[in-house]
Design a protein around this motif. Structure first.
Motif, mmCIF file in Angstrom:
data_model
loop_
_atom_site.group_PDB
_atom_site.id
_atom_site.type_symbol
_atom_site.label_atom_id
_atom_site.label_comp_id
_atom_site.label_asym_id
_atom_site.label_seq_id
_atom_site.Cartn_x
_atom_site.Cartn_y
_atom_site.Cartn_z
ATOM 1 N N ASN A 26 0.781 -1.201 0.038
ATOM 2 C CA ASN A 26 0.017 -0.231 0.054
ATOM 3 C C ASN A 26 0.776 1.639 0.016
ATOM 4 N N GLY A 27 1.771 1.169 -0.642
ATOM 5 C CA GLY A 27 2.834 2.397 -0.800
ATOM 6 C C GLY A 27 3.949 2.631 0.352
ATOM 7 N N GLY A 233 -1.098 16.744 -11.675
ATOM 8 C CA GLY A 233 -1.226 15.999 -12.770
ATOM 9 C C GLY A 233 -1.358 14.484 -12.359
ATOM 10 N N VAL A 234 -0.928 14.086 -11.063
ATOM 11 C CA VAL A 234 -1.092 12.673 -10.598
ATOM 12 C C VAL A 234 -2.449 12.127 -10.501
ATOM 13 N N THR A 235 -2.897 10.886 -10.750
ATOM 14 C CA THR A 235 -3.922 10.233 -10.757
ATOM 15 C C THR A 235 -3.817 9.024 -9.668
ATOM 16 N N PRO A 236 -4.964 8.831 -9.067
ATOM 17 C CA PRO A 236 -4.851 7.641 -8.204
ATOM 18 C C PRO A 236 -4.418 6.426 -8.721
ATOM 19 N N GLU A 237 -4.289 5.921 -10.031
ATOM 20 C CA GLU A 237 -3.685 4.859 -10.452
ATOM 21 C C GLU A 237 -2.333 5.120 -10.526
ATOM 22 N N ASN A 243 4.196 3.350 -6.208
ATOM 23 C CA ASN A 243 4.420 3.301 -4.542
ATOM 24 C C ASN A 243 4.564 4.410 -3.659
ATOM 25 N N THR A 244 3.440 5.385 -4.145
ATOM 26 C CA THR A 244 3.834 6.701 -3.409
ATOM 27 C C THR A 244 3.369 6.787 -1.913
ATOM 28 N N LEU A 273 -7.585 10.102 -0.103
ATOM 29 C CA LEU A 273 -9.001 9.888 -0.608
ATOM 30 C C LEU A 273 -9.066 11.110 -1.368
ATOM 31 N N TRP A 274 -9.791 10.752 -2.302
ATOM 32 C CA TRP A 274 -9.855 11.831 -3.611
ATOM 33 C C TRP A 274 -11.426 12.449 -3.421
ATOM 34 N N ASN A 275 -11.370 13.556 -3.777
ATOM 35 C CA ASN A 275 -12.840 14.227 -3.723
ATOM 36 C C ASN A 275 -13.481 13.897 -2.342
ATOM 37 N N ASN A 276 -12.831 14.156 -1.396
ATOM 38 C CA ASN A 276 -13.545 14.154 -0.050
ATOM 39 C C ASN A 276 -13.165 15.153 0.805
ATOM 40 N N ARG A 277 -13.967 15.492 1.998
ATOM 41 C CA ARG A 277 -13.502 16.566 2.865
ATOM 42 C C ARG A 277 -13.706 16.138 4.178
ATOM 43 N N PHE A 278 -12.942 16.685 5.160
ATOM 44 C CA PHE A 278 -13.074 16.278 6.766
ATOM 45 C C PHE A 278 -14.289 17.002 7.212
ATOM 46 N N VAL A 279 -14.901 15.901 8.017
ATOM 47 C CA VAL A 279 -16.029 16.647 8.758
ATOM 48 C C VAL A 279 -15.491 17.619 9.684
#
Length: 304
Positions: A26-27, A233-237, A243-244, A273-279
């Motif tokens: 998991n990196g 320009g980095v994507t989740p893939e 191995n970031t 996590l992409w496109n999420n925000r903290f509560v």
């Protein structure tokens, strides 16, 4: 002119450091055995500082019994050399050794020969040095500063003022302040140079605020992903493919003990996590006061 090469012995040809196994998941790059107390068996001082307290106290007891047993055997070898001790009684000379080693000296038993006085002199010197060493080790273990800093389990990438921003948050779990707190974030990933050489590269991530005069409650770390960011320009893939991993290092001065404390945390590819925000954990009371609810510290919400 002839040059004679020195042939190394087999012992000299052996590597100074054994092979180190690295596990990638998991990196996260996990160095097997890193920080384990039993890995310091060739370095007794660090071993005694890192061994658990139960093991530390156990080693002290074993050493204490062993050294008194050795001196007791030395007294027995001198025959009837201890006054008021039964000749040949191991228990009597053992407890006489205990009294001598700790400089107790009840006076009921005492050396009566030159041989016994010589052993007492040696044991007294050993006792003084042993007490000094054990006291120093115990003080070093107690005085090591630690930081009770909590990091959010995940990091998020969410828009902030129209720009994608990497965020995670921290909190000080102690009811005090970490003065002159500083935070640094490093991005580590696999890269291949133009010459085809593989390497694990480190990149500094610039934070909107990387230091604070007093860290008492929470701290939201923010890195803007613009053209100058290594994450641009980095994507989740791509994060998974390379191995970031994000490594966070926080340091400051604990106001209670006036010593520098450190804390660190890492985020793997699946922890971002992409496109999420903290509560939001900051709330207002009906009276207009504010309070922090740490029960939602790790919670996130997807963007609409």
């Amino acid at each position: 002119m002839k040059i004679r090469l020195k042939r190394l012995s087999r012992k000299q040809r052996q590597p100074l450091i054994p092979r180190i196994h690295i596990k990638v998941q998991n990196g996260h790059f996990e160095i097997m055995g890193l920080g384990a107390w039993y890995s310091y068996w060739r370095d007794p001082y660090h071993l005694l500082l890192t061994i658990p307290w139960t093991g530390f106290l156990g080693l002290i007891c074993i050493f204490y019994v062993t050294i008194n047993t050795l001196f007791a055997l030395a007294y027995l070898a001198g025959g009837d050399c201890i006054a008021n001790a039964e000749p040949g009684a191991f228990v009597d000379v053992f407890f006489f050794s205990v009294q001598t080693l700790a400089s107790i000296g009840y006076g009921a038993m005492y050396p009566k020969t030159i041989y016994a006085n010589t052993i007492v002199t040696i044991e007294a010197m050993v006792g003084l040095m042993g007490i000094a060493v054990m006291t120093g080790l115990a003080f070093a273990r107690f005085s090591r500063p630690t930081a009770r800093v909590m990091f959010s389990r995940v990091a998020v990438i969410t828009p902030y003022e129209g720009v994608p921003t990497l965020m995670f948050r921290t909190a000080n779990k102690r009811r005090n302040t970490i003065l002159e707190a500083q935070m640094r974030v490093y991005l580590m990933r696999d890269e291949v140079s133009t010459e085809g050489q593989f390497m694990r590269r480190f990149h500094d991530l610039k934070l909107l605020r990387n230091q604070t005069p007093g860290f008492a409650l929470t701290w939201l770390a923010m890195h803007v992903i613009d053209e100058s960011s290594p994450l641009y320009g980095v994507t989740p893939e791509l994060l998974i493919q390379t191995n970031t991993m994000l490594m966070v290092s926080l340091s400051g001065i604990d106001e209670t003990v006036a010593q520098v404390v450190h804390a660190r945390h890492s985020y793997g590819t699946h922890d971002i996590l992409w496109n999420n925000r903290f509560v939001d954990i900051m709330h207002h009371t009906p009276d207009g006061d504010r309070y922090i609810d740490y029960s939602n510290f790790h919670d996130v919400l997807p963007l609409d």
